[in-house]
Write a protein that holds these residues in place. Sequence first.
Motif, PDB file in Angstrom:
ATOM      1  N   LYS C  33       0.831  -1.191   0.000  1.00 51.56           N
ATOM      2  CA  LYS C  33       0.000   0.000   0.000  1.00 51.56           C
ATOM      3  C   LYS C  33       0.879   1.259   0.000  1.00 51.56           C
ATOM      4  CE  LYS C  33      -3.520   2.383   2.637  1.00 51.56           C
ATOM      5  NZ  LYS C  33      -4.112   2.563   3.966  1.00 51.56           N
ATOM      6  N   ASP C  34       0.519   2.177  -0.870  1.00 48.44           N
ATOM      7  CA  ASP C  34       1.324   3.390  -1.000  1.00 48.44           C
ATOM      8  C   ASP C  34       0.846   4.441  -0.022  1.00 48.44           C
ATOM      9  OD1 ASP C  34       3.085   5.273  -1.777  1.00 48.44           O
ATOM     10  OD2 ASP C  34       2.190   5.657  -3.745  1.00 48.44           O
ATOM     11  N   SER C  35       1.030   4.171   1.266  1.00 44.15           N
ATOM     12  CA  SER C  35       0.631   5.143   2.276  1.00 44.15           C
ATOM     13  C   SER C  35       1.273   4.738   3.587  1.00 44.15           C
ATOM     14  CB  SER C  35      -0.897   5.153   2.417  1.00 44.15           C
ATOM     15  OG  SER C  35      -1.258   5.650   3.685  1.00 44.15           O
ATOM     16  N   LYS C  36       1.552   5.728   4.390  1.00 43.82           N
ATOM     17  CA  LYS C  36       2.170   5.432   5.672  1.00 43.82           C
ATOM     18  C   LYS C  36       1.134   4.876   6.641  1.00 43.82           C
ATOM     19  CE  LYS C  36       6.307   6.743   7.747  1.00 43.82           C
ATOM     20  NZ  LYS C  36       6.721   5.427   7.682  1.00 43.82           N
ATOM     21  N   PHE C  37      -0.118   5.075   6.271  1.00 45.33           N
ATOM     22  CA  PHE C  37      -1.214   4.778   7.171  1.00 45.33           C
ATOM     23  C   PHE C  37      -1.713   3.348   6.965  1.00 45.33           C
ATOM     24  CE2 PHE C  37      -5.872   4.884   7.792  1.00 45.33           C
ATOM     25  CZ  PHE C  37      -5.880   5.099   9.169  1.00 45.33           C
ATOM     26  N   ILE C  38      -1.635   2.523   8.014  1.00 43.66           N
ATOM     27  CA  ILE C  38      -2.074   1.129   7.914  1.00 43.66           C
ATOM     28  C   ILE C  38      -3.583   1.080   7.986  1.00 43.66           C
ATOM     29  CG2 ILE C  38      -2.111  -1.086   9.085  1.00 43.66           C
ATOM     30  CD1 ILE C  38       0.548  -0.850   8.238  1.00 43.66           C
ATOM     31  N   GLY C  39      -4.203   0.441   7.034  1.00 43.91           N
ATOM     32  CA  GLY C  39      -5.645   0.296   7.112  1.00 43.91           C
ATOM     33  C   GLY C  39      -6.248   0.280   5.731  1.00 43.91           C
ATOM     34  N   PHE C  40      -7.504  -0.136   5.701  1.00 45.41           N
ATOM     35  CA  PHE C  40      -8.196  -0.218   4.420  1.00 45.41           C
ATOM     36  C   PHE C  40      -8.994   1.052   4.216  1.00 45.41           C
ATOM     37  CE2 PHE C  40      -7.194  -4.537   5.433  1.00 45.41           C
ATOM     38  CZ  PHE C  40      -6.782  -5.021   4.225  1.00 45.41           C
ATOM     39  N   PRO C  41      -9.415   1.391   3.020  1.00 43.57           N
ATOM     40  CA  PRO C  41      -9.083   0.709   1.764  1.00 43.57           C
ATOM     41  C   PRO C  41      -7.707   1.080   1.225  1.00 43.57           C
ATOM     42  CG  PRO C  41     -10.524   2.569   1.350  1.00 43.57           C
ATOM     43  CD  PRO C  41     -10.327   2.514   2.836  1.00 43.57           C
ATOM     44  N   ILE C  42      -7.214   0.265   0.296  1.00 45.26           N
ATOM     45  CA  ILE C  42      -5.939   0.532  -0.355  1.00 45.26           C
ATOM     46  C   ILE C  42      -6.246   1.194  -1.695  1.00 45.26           C
ATOM     47  CG2 ILE C  42      -3.834  -0.486  -1.278  1.00 45.26           C
ATOM     48  CD1 ILE C  42      -4.308  -2.840   0.644  1.00 45.26           C
ATOM     49  N   ARG C  43      -5.724   2.415  -1.899  1.00 47.08           N
ATOM     50  CA  ARG C  43      -6.053   3.125  -3.137  1.00 47.08           C
ATOM     51  C   ARG C  43      -4.914   3.098  -4.146  1.00 47.08           C
ATOM     52  NH1 ARG C  43     -10.864   5.081  -1.543  1.00 47.08           N
ATOM     53  NH2 ARG C  43     -10.946   5.786   0.605  1.00 47.08           N
ATOM     54  N   SER C  44      -3.688   3.110  -3.689  1.00 45.81           N
ATOM     55  CA  SER C  44      -2.588   3.043  -4.661  1.00 45.81           C
ATOM     56  C   SER C  44      -1.501   2.118  -4.118  1.00 45.81           C
ATOM     57  CB  SER C  44      -2.016   4.442  -4.928  1.00 45.81           C
ATOM     58  OG  SER C  44      -1.546   4.983  -3.707  1.00 45.81           O
ATOM     59  N   TRP C  45      -0.703   1.596  -5.019  1.00 41.01           N
ATOM     60  CA  TRP C  45       0.233   0.532  -4.670  1.00 41.01           C
ATOM     61  C   TRP C  45       1.671   0.961  -4.853  1.00 41.01           C
ATOM     62  CZ3 TRP C  45      -2.291  -3.894  -3.039  1.00 41.01           C
ATOM     63  CH2 TRP C  45      -3.674  -3.917  -3.303  1.00 41.01           C
ATOM     64  N   THR C  46       2.576   0.283  -4.145  1.00 39.63           N
ATOM     65  CA  THR C  46       3.997   0.617  -4.269  1.00 39.63           C
ATOM     66  C   THR C  46       4.863  -0.560  -3.822  1.00 39.63           C
ATOM     67  OG1 THR C  46       5.738   2.112  -3.555  1.00 39.63           O
ATOM     68  CG2 THR C  46       4.089   1.560  -1.926  1.00 39.63           C
ATOM     69  N   LEU C  47       6.119  -0.549  -4.271  1.00 36.42           N
ATOM     70  CA  LEU C  47       7.085  -1.546  -3.809  1.00 36.42           C
ATOM     71  C   LEU C  47       8.106  -0.923  -2.860  1.00 36.42           C
ATOM     72  CD1 LEU C  47       7.875  -3.693  -6.988  1.00 36.42           C
ATOM     73  CD2 LEU C  47       6.828  -4.470  -4.858  1.00 36.42           C
ATOM     74  N   ASP C  48       7.872   0.373  -2.558  1.00 35.54           N
ATOM     75  CA  ASP C  48       8.853   1.122  -1.770  1.00 35.54           C
ATOM     76  C   ASP C  48       9.207   0.449  -0.463  1.00 35.54           C
ATOM     77  OD1 ASP C  48       8.875   2.880  -3.746  1.00 35.54           O
ATOM     78  OD2 ASP C  48       7.884   4.533  -2.672  1.00 35.54           O
ATOM     79  N   TRP C  49       8.205  -0.115   0.190  1.00 37.28           N
ATOM     80  CA  TRP C  49       8.466  -0.696   1.513  1.00 37.28           C
ATOM     81  C   TRP C  49       9.449  -1.856   1.420  1.00 37.28           C
ATOM     82  CZ3 TRP C  49       7.112   2.965   4.346  1.00 37.28           C
ATOM     83  CH2 TRP C  49       5.947   3.700   4.093  1.00 37.28           C
ATOM     84  N   TYR C  50       9.332  -2.601   0.322  1.00 38.39           N
ATOM     85  CA  TYR C  50      10.254  -3.734   0.145  1.00 38.39           C
ATOM     86  C   TYR C  50      11.664  -3.252  -0.142  1.00 38.39           C
ATOM     87  CZ  TYR C  50       6.536  -7.078   0.474  1.00 38.39           C
ATOM     88  OH  TYR C  50       5.527  -7.845   0.956  1.00 38.39           O
ATOM     89  N   THR C  51      11.774  -2.293  -1.053  1.00 42.65           N
ATOM     90  CA  THR C  51      13.116  -1.776  -1.336  1.00 42.65           C
ATOM     91  C   THR C  51      13.699  -1.175  -0.075  1.00 42.65           C
ATOM     92  OG1 THR C  51      12.037   0.205  -2.170  1.00 42.65           O
ATOM     93  CG2 THR C  51      12.809  -1.382  -3.806  1.00 42.65           C
TER      94      THR C  51
END
Lengths: 328, 360, 263
Positions: C33-51
């Motif tokens: 999820k492309d947001s610092k905020f944990i929770g639903f709904p998920i509006r945009s996606w990212t791989l940043d957290w993995y990198t």
Amino acid sequence: MTYDASVRKDSDGLSRATGDRPFWGRLAGWGPYRAFAALVTASPRRQFVILATFPILWLLTQHLGPMLQMLRVSLVDAYPVAQDAPQAFTFDNYLRFFGDRIFWMPFFRTLTFAAVFTFCTLIITYPVAYFLARHVSRRNQMLMLLLLLIPFWVGEIVRTYAIMILLGNTGAVNLVLKWFGFIDRPIPFMYTSFSMGIGIVYLTALYMLLPLYSALEKLPKSYNEAAADLGAGAWTRFRRVTLPLTLEGISSGCTLVFLISTGFYATPVLLGGPSTTVFAETIAGFFHVAGDEWPTGAAFAVIMFVAALLITGVFQRLMKALRKGDTA
Amino acid sequence: MSASPLVHIDGISKRFGDAVALEHLSLDIAQGEFVTFLGPSGCGKSTTLRILGGFERPDTGRVILDGEDVTMQPPEKRHVNMVFQDYALFPHMTVRQNISFALELKGMDKTGIARRLDEIMSFLELDAYGDRYPGQLSGGQRQRVALARALAPDPALLLLDEPLGALDAKLRGQVQRELKSIQRQTHKTFFFVTHDQEEALTMSDRIVVMNHGRVEQDGTPEELYFHPASRFVAEFIGETNLLSGKMRGVEGEAVVMEWFGQTLRGHAPSGVPAEGAPITASVRLEKLGFHSSRPDLPNAVQGRVINRTFLGSRMAVDLLVEQTDGAKLRAFVDAETGQAIGDDLVWAAWDSDSMAVLRD
Amino acid sequence: MNRGNRIALACVYWAFVLYVFVPLILMILMGFKDSKFIGFPIRSWTLDWYTGVFSDAEVLYTFGYSVVIAVLSTLISVIVGTWIAVLLEGRRFWGRAVTFGLMVLPALVPGIISAIAFRIYARWLGIEPGMGAIVWAHAVHNVPFVSLVVMARLSTLPKSQIEAARDLGADPLIAFLRITLPYLVPAILGASVFCLLLSFDDFVRSFFLGGYEPTLPVLIFAMLRSGMSPEINAIATVALVLTAAIGIWAERFTRRTNKESQI
């Protein structure tokens, strides 16, 4: 084939072979090994002593040792102590528990929760195990069981965290409920005994499922058919045939889950709130502060272990009596 | 070989808890003999085998092998090898590896092992299977591998623990002949254990019948079959007629007994019983002959045929004997003879040599 | 009636499958999820957290630290557990039942009690909190699992196998090395993987016996206490995928070798 005397001769002259020998032959003929083997295997008795010494020592010092040491520390007034400092025998650590009601609440809560969660786990997993053992072909049984095993290879903390995401105020459950218009505002599932229960059942389900499954799987299908033949309905068949014959699986599954449930520390910390403090947190508290609270912590751990063992012991006795009563 | 026996078993006894497995067994086995221990399960035959192999130690007594006291020696030290009931082939090793197991541990070098392997595998016709695993072999092939593995280290004594039990009936007959011929060619001493009397009769030079930890009888297959010493042996080996009567006396070579008022003459391989004692005698089925008039034989009784059972090459005939309380005799005759005997009274007769007076 | 039962039970099974899988799947989704905020709904996606995770030295170090602990403790557990299993499955001896009881003890002691008992004992033995203490505690705790698995396998080894080896000239030691040990390999491998996972996943013992360096579960725990962050999702997902993959592989491997070694 002729009588080959050279073969027999070889056995007498182990070390006299001229050519290249295979590894095991070299080992068996190697002087130091032969001396060692002769020493170790001189008699069945000595062989047994050598086989048994290390395991017995390990079991006594590593398996029993920590328990005994915990018991000892629970009976002294200070631990750890500076060198040569006096250390006195005392029951105060135990009296402290019985003297202060503040400790009773988490203690009884832990035991109650563990019992309730164990019961829930049983109710949830019994039909699952029953379905797998009774209604699924042999080949699929393994696959479908394997499917259930996968999440259980994931650790306690990760799974607890997954439950937090599921039940949070912005979690999946609240989201779905809102979508369907059941609620306007999120229901605060988290930090309650409910969230804790969901988490603990999630963590322990496998330990219930496997004994139940193996008990049900061992049960011949013909028993049920015979009962049906005698005119027993589905419910009667279950109550009079299946259930009594799987009591042993139920008994061991419940014992295991109960013992595990009483020992959770991280899950109650993460999923529970101030109103659900469990005894594990109380015990841990004595080890986080520097100083001489260890004996109290040890005493509390002993109290809890003894209580858990007593309860499971009584439970197993009951189940045994129930089993006997059914077979008589 | 010297005149002294290869194996000398000297008064061995063995108990397992309260159960007596062997009671003071003494026995000699000569080099090159095919000895079979025969008996029902629990008779002590397997215990004897396991003591010879070194897997059990007797409570009392000694085992002398080739002049050496091996009673307390572990199995790995003895020149004795065994073919196990379940063959006990090592599943994670190929046929070659299985057979060379003992050779390696004897300290033979690689060329010696290869030579010996080729020799024994061609002898047992296993050449084509060297690289297979036991799991890829048929029952008969496994049995041969087990035999090859046990023969490879050239043991002084080969123990065989019911090795044919797992084979189907058809294959068993063939393997029996093979085993016997292997034993002849190798001049090895075979110690064979079985509960199958037919197997024992076919292959052995000598049979030791065991019961309750004791030797019932020890002799050649012919001796055991025609001159059983005890009721147990007579019943255990083959089919027989048992006649219960009273000892009357001795007349020359023959023992005289009374059976329903008739006088019968037999012989007593296990010693002459006391006069007046109740005794049992055994007559083999094929020793009975039928005659229309009283023949000139020491034993003859009159009766009527009540039942005929066709068995292919021969026929079993049941005779109800006159002037008894319904005693029956059973006999094997060829099929034509069987048909020819009418329903009239006939004479059944046998020689005194064909009737053995038994020990109970 | 029977058919109705069957369908109802099948529903329960699949509901249970949902129960055990959905939380993990949600967690995995959250890691993208492309947001610092944990929770639903998920509006945009990212791989940043993995990198982010894979470039975070502390996380990588912790990961390696946990793996080393798991490997070392597994080695000890496997050797000791197998040895105990061989003793218990061998000939009957006086006190065998008690020995068996002692063997399973560490597996039955509730987590927190086991952790503090090890803490006290380590102190008594003079083992400082840290890697050594964790390895030791994990090793002891995992021994029963090895012993039980190996005992189950050993009980199916025909007695005649060892007798045949002895008969053919192997002393007890060589018979063990050439016959018993190869027979136990599938069980030992299965038990090893199980121990690796138990150690890698263990929190409570690592927490109480750890020094300043956290193991992976302890690190995640500490991060969770200071608030949820999508980085945790990424770390947890990596741990999840790894453990599940090893678990599935081991399960398949054990099953296959078990089948093959049947005669």
